[in-house]
Design an enzyme around this catalytic site. Sequence first.
Site, PDB file in Angstrom:
ATOM      1  CE  LYS A   1       0.552   1.352   4.495  1.00 34.43           C
ATOM      2  NZ  LYS A   1       1.064   2.661   4.961  1.00 34.43           N
TER       3      LYS A   1
ATOM      4  CG  ASP B   1      -1.719  -0.755   8.388  1.00 27.95           C
ATOM      5  OD1 ASP B   1      -1.735  -1.777   9.110  1.00 27.95           O
ATOM      6  OD2 ASP B   1      -0.699  -0.332   7.830  1.00 27.95           O
TER       7      ASP B   1
END
Length: 285
Positions: free
Chosen positions: A11, A140
């Site tokens: 990411k 996350d």
Amino acid sequence: MRKHRIKSYCKINISLRVIKKMKNGLHKINSFVAFAKIYDQLYIQENKNKKDIIKFYGLFGRGISRTNNTITKTLNILRQNNYIKENYFIIKIKKNIPKKSGLGGGSMNAVSLLLFLIRKYNLNINHKLLLNLASKVGSDVVLGIKLKNTFFNDKTISFKRFKNTPNFYLLIVKPNLNCSTKLIYSKNRQFSKKYKNVNINKINKLVEFFRSEVNDLEKVAFRIYPKIKRLIKYLNDQKSCEFSRMTGSGSACVGYFTKLQFAKKALINVKKKFPKYWCKLSKAM
């Protein structure tokens, strides 16, 4: 069960606003997140010997504990909640994503494994429960449930998806240092206002919008690690680089380009200037 191969993509935080520090010591953040076409590879098969065997290898496989990592944590959480009772696994992870880089390698490994096990064993886990389980592994981890551009609005399981982003080419560079997320956040004194009613799909000039954004953690990272500040400046100085920014709590930095030929030229320049730095050219998914 035959051996299965899973791709676990990294990411990128296009922006990261730190809103406030909460009473539990964590921080509330706002962040626009994308995914790059760079991935770790997970090889999974059942182990009839009734124990898990976890092995990390590859360029960034060294130094990861085989007993204390996001893979074992994911398996433990599923067992504690009685989702996998009799199943044990041999899992080998080829680490192509550098550790302590802000690229979310460990978190994305966890959610990739979680999604695979849900599909493979038809686990009775609805979306709300999936978010809850993922958040127990890491704040996350939920971002990887769907490989879509994401607006993440805090350190909880609440987030919104957005469809439209520029076709960014990403020059991702990690200097030869590791950032401690805990240290960076503990010393952060930069706070921003939270977004109010931002509809990313209605913004016409997205490149300009993202260029005007920030990563609030950069200021403390620059102070502790001057190499990151110099790298950001060098990326910004590359021809046709729209902007450059640290991802997450670092240490990886990203130069954003909308034209491939300039991104390729910048990659050559970075390799000459910083021959010991890890760097990859990718594309936002």
